[in-house]
Write a protein that holds these residues in place. Structure first.
Motif, short mmCIF file in Angstrom:
data_model
loop_
_atom_site.label_atom_id
_atom_site.label_comp_id
_atom_site.label_asym_id
_atom_site.label_seq_id
_atom_site.Cartn_x
_atom_site.Cartn_y
_atom_site.Cartn_z
N TRP A 37 0.84 -1.21 0.00
CA TRP A 37 0.00 0.00 0.00
C TRP A 37 0.86 1.24 0.00
O TRP A 37 0.57 2.22 -0.70
N GLN A 38 1.96 1.25 0.77
CA GLN A 38 2.85 2.40 0.79
C GLN A 38 3.55 2.59 -0.56
O GLN A 38 3.80 3.73 -0.97
N GLN A 40 2.12 1.93 -3.42
CA GLN A 40 1.09 2.58 -4.22
C GLN A 40 0.99 4.07 -3.86
O GLN A 40 0.85 4.93 -4.74
N ARG A 41 1.03 4.36 -2.55
CA ARG A 41 0.98 5.76 -2.10
C ARG A 41 2.18 6.55 -2.61
O ARG A 41 2.06 7.73 -2.94
N LEU A 42 3.33 5.91 -2.68
CA LEU A 42 4.53 6.58 -3.20
C LEU A 42 4.32 7.00 -4.64
O LEU A 42 4.63 8.13 -5.03
N TRP A 44 1.45 7.51 -6.15
CA TRP A 44 0.44 8.57 -6.17
C TRP A 44 1.04 9.91 -5.76
O TRP A 44 0.79 10.94 -6.39
N LYS A 45 1.88 9.92 -4.69
CA LYS A 45 2.46 11.17 -4.22
C LYS A 45 3.43 11.77 -5.22
O LYS A 45 3.43 12.98 -5.46
N ASN A 218 6.76 13.34 1.77
CA ASN A 218 6.83 12.12 0.96
C ASN A 218 7.77 11.13 1.64
O ASN A 218 8.96 11.03 1.30
N HIS A 219 7.24 10.42 2.64
CA HIS A 219 8.03 9.43 3.37
C HIS A 219 7.56 8.00 3.07
O HIS A 219 7.85 7.08 3.83
N HIS A 220 6.84 7.84 1.97
CA HIS A 220 6.23 6.55 1.70
C HIS A 220 7.26 5.45 1.43
O HIS A 220 7.02 4.29 1.77
N TYR A 223 8.41 4.25 4.77
CA TYR A 223 7.35 3.46 5.38
C TYR A 223 7.27 2.07 4.75
O TYR A 223 7.12 1.05 5.45
N ALA A 224 7.36 2.03 3.41
CA ALA A 224 7.28 0.74 2.71
C ALA A 224 8.42 -0.18 3.14
O ALA A 224 8.21 -1.37 3.42
#
Length: 256
Positions: A37-38, A40-42, A44-45, A218-220, A223-224
């Protein structure tokens, strides 16, 4: 009579063992899902940052009129550079608490009547407390038709994280377009956005525009990697419980 040599008995895996192994499996799946999920968020960001950078570098376009208000959304429109043409109603300005690189003070939000007859709330910029009153800065108020270039922003309803807007006391902590328009009795259609005015050529006058902070955390990726590392750690623990620990216990019982 020959002595029978018994093989060491392998420890039985009881209910607690299987419960622990099941918990490890569920944790592995959960950590892996969070890591994906992270990722994917990366994506997107990074796409959002690229789109916003492109908007900031583009030439201004006419601000959306009433016919296009329903299609305005955060992903496609926020921080778009726009042009407004109209007349300010300085008698109905609103001060909203602000903290900027110039210190703490207020945003000056003033309704502007466009040439199409719509109202748009314009954040003309920042003032320090000594320029809070209109009388202290009337020289900066334009009369008649004006052209405003700035960034389209979406409303901030309710207040900030710690304080709620108090319209009845005229205390504002966020740029809540609908509530401010209602408190100032702005008649007619009011745009569902406000515009942060760009910096003026004369930076000796107040309010000071161009102080919009466009920054996206933008720390995705970190996190991932953290979630994937936790998934790997749980997998290692599960492997140890399934293969290595039973052998160690069997070997220990055989030498006892």
């Amino acid at each position: 009579m020959a002595e029978t040599i018994r093989e060491p008995q392998r420890p039985r895996r009881g209910g607690a063992f299987w419960a622990l192994l099941l918990g490890a499996a569920l944790s592995f799946v959960a950590f892996l899902a969070l890591g994906l999920w992270q990722v994917q968020r990366l994506g997107w960001k990074e796409d959002l940052i690229a789109r916003v950078d492109q908007r900031l570098a583009a030439a201004p376009v006419r601000a959306p009129d009433a016919a296009h208000w329903t299609s305005i959304n955060k992903a496609d429109d926020e921080y778009r550079k726009v042009l407004l043409i109209g007349t300010f109603d300085h008698s109905r300005e609103t001060l909203v608490g602000a903290s900027t690189e110039l210190g703490t003070g207020y945003w000056v939000l003033t309704p502007l009547r466009t040439t199409q007859g719509d109202w748009v709330l314009v954040n003309r910029g920042f003032v320090t407390p000594e320029f809070k009153t209109r009388a202290s800065r009337t020289a900066s108020e334009t009369q008649g038709e004006d052209r405003v270039v700035g960034l389209l922003r979406l409303p901030e309803p309710g207040g900030d994280l710690l304080r709620k807007n108090a319209p009845e006391q005229d205390r504002w902590y966020s740029r809540d377009v609908e509530a401010i328009a209602k408190a100032r009795s702005v008649e007619g259609p009011v745009a569902p956005y406000f515009v942060d005015a760009a910096a003026a050529d004369d930076q000796t006058r107040w309010p000071r525009g161009g102080l919009t902070v466009v920054r996206f955390n933008n720390h995705h990726l970190q996190y991932a990697l953290t979630w994937f590392a936790m998934a790997a750690m749980v997998a290692g623990i599960a492997f140890y419980l399934w293969r290595i620990e039973p052998r160690r216990r069997a070997a220990a019982s055989g030498t006892a």
